[in-house]
Design an enzyme around this catalytic site. Structure first.
Site, PDB file in Angstrom:
ATOM      1  N   ARG A  59      71.671  13.057  46.873  1.00 48.19           N
ATOM      2  CA  ARG A  59      72.242  11.711  46.692  1.00 48.19           C
ATOM      3  C   ARG A  59      73.667  11.637  47.272  1.00 48.19           C
ATOM      4  NH1 ARG A  59      67.538  11.300  45.296  1.00 48.19           N
ATOM      5  NH2 ARG A  59      66.769   9.974  43.601  1.00 48.19           N
ATOM      6  N   SER A 113      67.372   5.046  38.943  1.00 48.39           N
ATOM      7  CA  SER A 113      68.120   6.013  38.136  1.00 48.39           C
ATOM      8  C   SER A 113      69.569   5.561  38.028  1.00 48.39           C
ATOM      9  CB  SER A 113      68.081   7.393  38.793  1.00 48.39           C
ATOM     10  OG  SER A 113      66.766   7.851  38.910  1.00 48.39           O
ATOM     11  N   GLU A 126      74.867   7.332  39.092  1.00 49.89           N
ATOM     12  CA  GLU A 126      74.366   7.345  40.464  1.00 49.89           C
ATOM     13  C   GLU A 126      74.617   5.990  41.105  1.00 49.89           C
ATOM     14  OE1 GLU A 126      70.945   6.990  43.324  1.00 49.89           O
ATOM     15  OE2 GLU A 126      70.114   7.504  41.367  1.00 49.89           O
TER      16      GLU A 126
END
Ligand code: EPU
Length: 337
Positions: free
Chosen positions: A163, A235, A333
């Protein structure tokens, strides 16, 4: 063609469904349009708003948002096995996956149904079911706002990680991604090792590209809320990467704690934040207009009309509970604006 909006409501432009406004929003198609847009001077505040699938607005955006809308998918090379495809930033990521599967091209099928646009895929190196965008991305084309020129960066220079990419750091606020180039393959390369993927593929009659795509879609639909129905940004937290000793210590106390290896870092381990939140008793927990999704604890949901600040306040409580119980910090995130 450029389309320009003023004091526009962003509710339908972010998957959390947060009702904030942007002072000015410009939809663009070509690099020339971007050049013209920035030629008169770079505004003090500007940012790219792509599909808005990984964003939480906490206030109105007092500046310029630019949104890519061009949607061409074009093969640019074919050596008989590997096919190179140039994809405009405005293409819906899942339309690209479907395009590839229809043509029997392997490489991104495990990334089926990830919401968002192709231009955003390299930014957080989207990933799911044992595959990441970086596995397919070869080059990223971008407009450099400082110089008014186009740049192309090879994947090796994109700083891809879990990520992570250079676009979240050194190049943040400096470039606008206009297209990506990906490599797909005619040789089958099924990746079935993650969770229930193999079982779901077998249940559909065995390993074909189409069956893998359908299996992944089914798994996602079963676990993740549909953003067109329930506001969410996938998420909300990242899976925490900790040192191996910490993971082993927790494993003694919680033998079923999922622990994953971190490629290239044998002394580190990735834990499942969803499991931690779940075990902290927060799965399905709700407060006011915000909740933890009842089927995947890593996802926070807007139960209707929540503000960004309410979501953040709620997220802090989730982080606090996990820290109290496991001594582990989980980071967001989602980009918070
Ligand atoms: N788990 C629980 N309870 C939960 C959620 C998960 O016990 O409520 C456990 C699962 O049983 C499993 C483990 O935690 O043992 C991991 O769960 P899952 O396979 O659902 O994946 P994840 O690690 O929670 C990540 C990505 C997802 C991606 C899935 C599948 C991140 C932050 N999230 O979630 O990506 O779809 O893996 O590969 O890495 C996203 O980024 O928005 C996203 C949805």
């Amino acid at each position: 063609m450029i389309r320009e909006f003023h004091r526009t409501d962003l509710r339908d432009r972010n998957s959390f469904g947060i009702a904030q406004r942007a002072e000015r929003l410009v939809e663009f198609e070509t690099a020339e349009e971007l050049r013209a847009l920035f030629a008169a001077g770079v505004p003090d505040r500007w940012a790219v708003l792509s599909g808005g699938n990984n964003i939480l607005f906490t206030r109105d955006y007092e500046g310029l948002l630019v949104t890519p809308v061009r949607r061409e998918i074009r093969p640019v090379g074919d050596d008989g096995e590997e096919v190179r495809i140039r994809v405009d930033a405005g293409v819906e990521w899942d339309d690209l996956v479907e395009w590839a599967v229809e043509r029997d091209l392997w490489g991104i099928e495990n990334l089926s149904l990830i919401p968002g646009k192709a231009g955003a895929a390299p930014v957080q190196n989207i990933g799911a079911y044992g595959c990441e965008a970086k596995d397919a991305i070869r080059r990223v084309e971008m407009f450099c706002v400082e110089t008014g020129t186009m740049l192309t960066l090879d994947a090796a220079h994109c700083g891809f990680g879990y990520r992570e990419s250079i676009f979240k750091h050194e190049l943040r606020g400096r470039v606008i991604i206009t297209a990506i180039e990906i490599a797909l393959h005619r040789t089958p390369s099924p990746r079935l090792g993650y969770g229930d993927v193999e079982r779901e593929v077998e249940a559909r009659g065995g390993v074909t590209l189409r069956n893998i795509r359908e299996a992944i879609c089914a798994i996602r639909r079963a676990k993740l809320p549909d953003p067109t129905v329930t506001g969410n940004a996938g998420s909300f937290f990242k899976n925490p990467v900790v040192d191996r000793d910490t993971a082993e210590r927790l494993r003694v106390e919680y033998p079923d704690l999922p622990v994953y290896p971190v490629a290239g870092h044998p002394d580190r381990a990735k834990l499942a934040a969803g499991w931690l939140i779940d075990r902290a008793g927060m799965k399905g927990y709700r407060e006011g207009r915000v909740g933890v999704h009842e089927r995947q604890a890593l996802v926070l949901v807007n139960l209707g009309g929540a503000t960004g600040s309410e979501v953040i306040g709620f997220a802090r409580k989730v982080q606090e509970r996990v820290r109290e119980q496991f001594g582990i910090a989980i980071d967001t995130e989602v980009n918070i604006w």
